[in-house]
Motif scaffolding. Structure first.
Motif, short mmCIF file in Angstrom:
data_model
loop_
_atom_site.label_atom_id
_atom_site.label_comp_id
_atom_site.label_asym_id
_atom_site.label_seq_id
_atom_site.Cartn_x
_atom_site.Cartn_y
_atom_site.Cartn_z
N SER A 183 0.83 -1.21 0.00
CA SER A 183 0.00 0.00 0.00
C SER A 183 0.87 1.25 0.00
N MET A 184 1.92 1.25 0.83
CA MET A 184 2.80 2.41 0.90
C MET A 184 3.59 2.60 -0.40
N LEU A 185 4.00 1.47 -1.01
CA LEU A 185 4.72 1.55 -2.29
C LEU A 185 3.84 2.17 -3.37
N GLU A 186 2.59 1.76 -3.40
CA GLU A 186 1.67 2.29 -4.41
C GLU A 186 1.46 3.79 -4.23
N VAL A 187 1.38 4.24 -2.99
CA VAL A 187 1.24 5.67 -2.72
C VAL A 187 2.49 6.43 -3.14
N ALA A 188 3.66 5.86 -2.80
CA ALA A 188 4.92 6.53 -3.15
C ALA A 188 5.06 6.71 -4.66
N MET A 191 2.77 9.32 -5.97
CA MET A 191 3.29 10.65 -5.67
C MET A 191 4.42 11.07 -6.60
N GLY A 192 4.95 10.12 -7.37
CA GLY A 192 5.98 10.47 -8.34
C GLY A 192 7.36 9.90 -8.06
N PHE A 193 7.54 9.17 -6.98
CA PHE A 193 8.84 8.56 -6.70
C PHE A 193 9.09 7.41 -7.68
N SER A 194 10.35 7.19 -8.01
CA SER A 194 10.71 6.08 -8.89
C SER A 194 10.50 4.75 -8.14
N LYS A 199 11.02 1.87 -3.10
CA LYS A 199 11.45 0.70 -2.34
C LYS A 199 12.34 1.09 -1.17
N VAL A 200 13.27 2.02 -1.43
CA VAL A 200 14.17 2.48 -0.36
C VAL A 200 13.37 3.16 0.75
N LEU A 201 12.48 4.04 0.37
CA LEU A 201 11.67 4.75 1.36
C LEU A 201 10.88 3.80 2.25
N VAL A 202 10.24 2.81 1.63
CA VAL A 202 9.37 1.91 2.39
C VAL A 202 10.17 0.88 3.17
N SER A 203 11.11 0.20 2.51
CA SER A 203 11.83 -0.89 3.18
C SER A 203 12.68 -0.38 4.34
N THR A 205 12.17 2.30 6.05
CA THR A 205 11.28 2.76 7.12
C THR A 205 10.86 1.59 8.00
N PHE A 206 10.50 0.48 7.37
CA PHE A 206 10.11 -0.70 8.15
C PHE A 206 11.30 -1.25 8.94
N GLU A 207 12.45 -1.37 8.27
CA GLU A 207 13.62 -1.92 8.94
C GLU A 207 14.05 -1.04 10.12
N GLY A 208 14.02 0.26 9.91
CA GLY A 208 14.41 1.19 10.98
C GLY A 208 13.45 1.14 12.16
N ALA A 209 12.15 1.06 11.87
CA ALA A 209 11.16 1.01 12.95
C ALA A 209 11.31 -0.27 13.77
N VAL A 210 11.55 -1.39 13.10
CA VAL A 210 11.73 -2.65 13.82
C VAL A 210 12.98 -2.60 14.69
N LYS A 211 14.04 -2.01 14.18
CA LYS A 211 15.27 -1.91 14.98
C LYS A 211 15.07 -1.02 16.20
N LEU A 212 14.36 0.10 16.04
CA LEU A 212 14.06 0.95 17.19
C LEU A 212 13.30 0.18 18.25
N PHE A 213 12.33 -0.60 17.81
CA PHE A 213 11.52 -1.40 18.74
C PHE A 213 12.36 -2.46 19.44
N ASN A 214 13.18 -3.18 18.67
CA ASN A 214 13.98 -4.27 19.24
C ASN A 214 15.09 -3.77 20.16
N ASP A 215 15.60 -2.57 19.90
CA ASP A 215 16.72 -2.05 20.67
C ASP A 215 16.29 -1.28 21.92
N SER A 216 15.01 -1.31 22.24
CA SER A 216 14.53 -0.57 23.40
C SER A 216 13.46 -1.38 24.13
N ASP A 217 13.03 -0.89 25.27
CA ASP A 217 11.95 -1.51 26.02
C ASP A 217 10.63 -0.76 25.79
N LEU A 218 10.62 0.15 24.87
CA LEU A 218 9.42 0.96 24.63
C LEU A 218 8.40 0.19 23.81
#
Length: 266
Positions: A183-188, A191-194, A199-203, A205-218
Motif C-alpha cells: 500500500s505504501m509503495l503504491e502511494v509513493a 506521488m511520483g517517486f521512482s 522501495k528504499v523509502l518503504v523498506s 522505514t520498516f527496517e528502521g522502525a523494527v530496529k528501534l523497537f527491538n533495541d529498546s523496552d518501549l
C-alpha cells in the motif's frame, strides 16, 4: 544424528539449508527426499545434501524426519512412507493444520513435534513455534530446538492451540507486513517517486522502525507518540487509521487466520 527432510519446496529447502550447518549432524550430510525429478537434479548440485528419489533408501536410516509437504498431500505421503518408519524416530511437522494425533495415527508412531514456521526463515530471521507429543523427551526436544534455531528463533508453546494462535501472528504475519508495504509503495509511486526510491523509502522505514523497537523496552504505542506530535502530519495519519477502524480490522484478520488454522486441524 541423521536428519531427513521430506519435501524440498519453499519451507523444506529453507530449513534444510539452515540445518545442514548444524553441529548436531556431526559432519554428516543432511538427507533430502523429493518426488520432483527437476528438483532432485538441482539439489544434487549442492554438496551439503544427500538427495534421494526413493523414500525407502533414506527414511529407515533417519533419526529425525522433517515433513515439509503441503498439508493436503500428507495422507497420501503417510500411506507411502508408513512401511519404512519406526517408533524411535522423531517426526517434525512443518505442515499447517495437521495435528499431532493425526500424524501419530496415520504413521503409527509416538514421537511427533508440530511446528509453525514462517517465511523470514529464508533469511535467517524466522520464528518457529513448536510443541510436542508426550513421548518426546526433554533431550530430544532440545535437539529439535537447536535445529529449528538454525533459521532464526524458536519458541516452545504448551499445546497445539498455541500453534494455531501463532499461525495468526507469526506464520501468516509476514503477509500482513507485505500488505502494508504494498500500500505504501503504491502511494509513493503515485506521488511520483521512482520504483527504486519507493522501495528504499518503504523498506528502510520498516527496517528502521523494527530496529528501534527491538533495541529498546518501549512499546509500539510509545514510539507512535514519539513520532506523532499534536496537530502534526503523523497524527493526521494515525487519526485517519483510527477513524477507519484499521486496528480492529488487523485484529479481525489475525483471528481469521487462527480460526482457519483450527478448521484445517478438524
Amino acid at each position: 544424528m541423521k536428519v531427513l527432510v521430506i519435501g524440498a519446496g519453499n519451507m523444506g529447502l529453507t530449513y534444510s539449508e539452515g540445518m545442514a550447518q548444524s553441529a548436531l549432524l556431526n559432519r554428516r550430510k543432511l538427507m533430502i527426499h523429493d518426488v520432483s525429478t527437476e528438483t532432485i537434479e538441482l539439489l544434487r548440485k549442492d554438496e551439503q545434501f544427500d538427495v534421494y528419489e526413493k523414500i525407502e533408501d533414506c527414511l529407515p536410516d533417519a533419526d529425525i524426519v522433517f515433513i515439509a509437504v503441503k498439508p493436503y498431500h500428507c495422507e497420501d505421503l503417510f500411506k507411502n512412507i508408513k512401511p519404512y518408519v519406526n517408533n524411535q524416530q522423531i517426526f517434525v511437522s512443518l505442515m499447517a493444520g495437521v495435528t499431532i494425533a493425526k500424524i501419530q495415527d496415520l504413521l503409527g508412531i509416538d514421537k511427533v513435534v508440530r511446528t509453525m514456521p514462517n517465511l523470514p526463515a529464508k533469511v535467517g530471521k524466522g520464528v518457529t513455534s513448536f510443541t510436542e507429543s508426550d513421548s518426546v523427551s526433554r533431550v530430544e526436544l532440545l535437539m529439535i530446538r537447536n535445529l529449528l534455531d538454525t533459521t532464526g528463533a524458536s519458541i516452545h508453546v504448551k499445546d497445539e492451540d498455541f500453534i494455531n494462535k501463532s499461525t495468526g501472528i507469526s506464520g501468516s504475519g509476514p503477509a500482513y507486513i507485505f500488505y502494508f508495504m504494498q500500500s505504501m509503495l503504491e502511494v509513493a509511486k503515485k506521488m511520483g517517486f521512482s520504483d527504486n526510491d519507493s522501495k528504499v523509502l518503504v523498506s528502510n522505514t520498516f527496517e528502521g522502525a523494527v530496529k528501534l523497537f527491538n533495541d529498546s523496552d518501549l512499546s509500539p504505542e510509545t514510539w507512535m507518540d514519539r513520532v506523532a506530535s499534536k496537530g502534526g502530519t503523523t497524527r493526521a495519519a494515525l487519526d485517519s487509521m483510527d477513524d477507519n477502524n484499521v486496528k480492529e480490522l488487523i485484529k479481525d484478520a489475525t483471528y481469521a487466520t487462527f480460526n482457519r488454522a483450527v478448521e484445517l486441524g478438524e
